[in-house]
Design an enzyme around this catalytic site. Sequence first.
Site, short mmCIF file in Angstrom:
data_model
loop_
_atom_site.label_atom_id
_atom_site.label_comp_id
_atom_site.label_asym_id
_atom_site.label_seq_id
_atom_site.Cartn_x
_atom_site.Cartn_y
_atom_site.Cartn_z
N ASP A 251 -28.77 -6.13 40.27
CA ASP A 251 -28.09 -7.24 41.05
C ASP A 251 -28.20 -8.50 40.12
OD1 ASP A 251 -27.82 -8.28 44.44
OD2 ASP A 251 -26.46 -8.78 42.78
C1 GLC Z 1 -24.40 -10.75 44.61
C2 GLC Z 1 -24.66 -9.87 45.39
C3 GLC Z 1 -24.16 -8.33 45.04
C4 GLC Z 1 -22.82 -8.62 44.38
C5 GLC Z 1 -23.26 -9.12 43.11
C6 GLC Z 1 -21.83 -9.41 42.26
O1 GLC Z 1 -25.33 -11.55 44.17
O2 GLC Z 1 -26.05 -9.61 45.84
O3 GLC Z 1 -23.96 -7.73 46.62
O4 GLC Z 1 -22.20 -7.16 44.19
O5 GLC Z 1 -23.80 -10.46 43.20
O6 GLC Z 1 -20.94 -10.27 42.69
#
Ligand code: GLC
Length: 720
Positions: A251
């Site tokens: 993430d």
């Molecule tokens: C965010 C979220 C994740 C998302 C990623 C990209 O912090 O936790 O669900 O897909 O970043 O935007």
Amino acid sequence: MTIESHVEALLKKMTLAEKIGQMWQVNGAAPEHKELVRKGAIGSILNIQGAEAAEFQRLAREESRLGIPLLLGRDVIHGFRTILPIPLGQAASFHPELVRQGAHNAAREATSCGINWTFAPMVDIARDPRWGRIAESCGEDPFLAACMGAAMVEGFQGEDLARPESLAACAKHYVAYGAAEGGRDYNTTLVPEGTLRDVYMPPFQACVKAGVASIMSAFNDLNGVPASGHEFALRQVLKGEWAFDGLVVSDWAAIQEMLVHGFCADSRDAAAAALKAGVDMEMVSTCYVEHLKKLVQDRKLPMALVDDAVRRILRLKLRLGLFDAKHAPPAAPESVLLCEKHLATAKELAVQSCVLLKNDDGLLPLRKTIQKIAVIGTLADSGADQMGCWAMDGVGKDSRTILAALRETFGAAAVTFSPGLATPRAAADPNLLRQAARAAHHADLAVLVLGEEAVLSGEAHCRAFLDLPGDQMKLVEAVVAAGKPVVAIVFTGRPLILGPLAEKVNALYVAWHPGTMGGPALADLLTARAAPSARLPASFPRTVGQVPTYYARKNTGRPAAENARAGVPLGTPLDPKDFVTGYVDADSAPEFPFGYGLTYTTFVYSKLELSAPKIRLGKTLTVTAVISNTGRRTGTEVVQLYVRDFVGSTTRPVRELKAFRRVSMEPGEHRTVTFTLHTDDLGFHNREMKRVTEPGRFQLWVAPDATCRVKTTAEFEVTK
Ligand code: GLC
């Protein structure tokens, strides 16, 4: 040349720097990214699309040494430009086929804008409504979440990832992110392995079985180890036991955050920990690009780990057909964005997501005598709020609102509008309350649109209270006092405390955040052009003090009676017979249980039959029940099968959903619904962490919701 031989051939040509470049995902189209792409130093970019995406893809293909294309990622969570109901609402449909269609349409729209990877489905089990991301989840139940997650994967990815409209999916956030203490996002999670394997992992395993292209490692620390450094979860279970051959992406900066967790001393340490654990691509932070080269050159990390990661990345790019110059261009955006077909599916999903919780005296669907309607509440005309959280490419003005849809249905002159409150979270303004009450008084019906703006749920937007925001209940009282029938429609990204509202109004719908077509969907539901069939995918608590409250609880050694009432009358002597689990100041049961939802007709469950009273391990039990539509309208019932394992080598839940079936029936119709239950379906992880089904006594219910207050129940035995 097969994909695997193509991967190997490419790998052989790659320098260590180029390999590490594939393992980095950057955000956006910054100018410096162009040179990095030319150098083969970037493997993926998130949050670019259209001409930008095409230019970066051209640079990668034509101006880098090996011409390796980019993965272009985006959070296409519940629709792209045509916004679908939030995933929690889609789960309420209990209709995987329709959810799959919605995901397929979203993929068509996203790929038309150059995106080839979505960070969805989110399949975190969520049993704490305070957690803002419950909105993105498929609710509290592993079986339902597994069905929905797999359907979304199939919808996004289609039959063949290489097709132009196919979007690589990403099941997230692995794992147990939704178990955050206190419902506070990113918070600590402490989950015993058995619960991990029986509750939090099954939806991810279902996505792997459905062929999900990628998995995202989560932010949370799981039992003291951050998920992006969790070798047990990632390498032992996901890549080992489940033989997942796709890629794991962290993430956003989750690898770097292992320093903040206090799990890694520095970003070099974090790079090593994440790669050893099994994270193949780093989202946005730069631990890999800063440290992996030296870690490998200094023999602190084997090249094999880098090669494994790069293989997975190249494999996905080849599966997506990104190397194939013949890769037919996806449809043109103008031919798919907000097209009639997509709007129709979005509306049908919204219709099948709205849960009817109350309908006194059959007020709904509205009779022809209802001519004048007072619509009250700013959420009735807020296109942006209607879309809910994570509506990245949605445009508020595209939304067909409830106010607009009711005016279209009843005629503009017949439908008045009053804000009721200045904003959904505002304190009551006596003038606005008076105006709303007067509007209700002069109408035949009040439609009160209440609940949460979109911003009150989603990532990092958790609530410590679950009541209707602001002075909405004061508005309810003022409108009800006008003496006309009141239908309440609640926008929400989570289960809320709706008991006080339900007491006061005549009819109540939970519409979640219903997306672009929420207005026409609700107008159809209110006027019998459609009928409600949705069921709650998560328990609605009576008070926030009950949280976490979910139906698949354990029996404990001192269970309270299912419908035990709270309260200790004055002078009650202490009596050990009253020493049971529960509260002295609140009932233990939720306000509205998992699986609950009304229709515009009534159904009776009868004639339960089992193929045998006993089945041997490895065999299948056939269960039938007769469902009768005893009302005056056609309706769709979501028939649910729950099972209880009375005795286990670890304690077992009092009930678990094992199957569900949507059956549409005419008035007076009787339908035999059949379920088959294999003894493997009764399995769980024992103390040795082996998934087993243990012989013994079981009970099953064919029921309309998780309270299972039905006569269609029976015990059966599993024998060796
Ligand atoms: C965010 C979220 C994740 C998302 C990623 C990209 O912090 O936790 O669900 O897909 O970043 O935007």
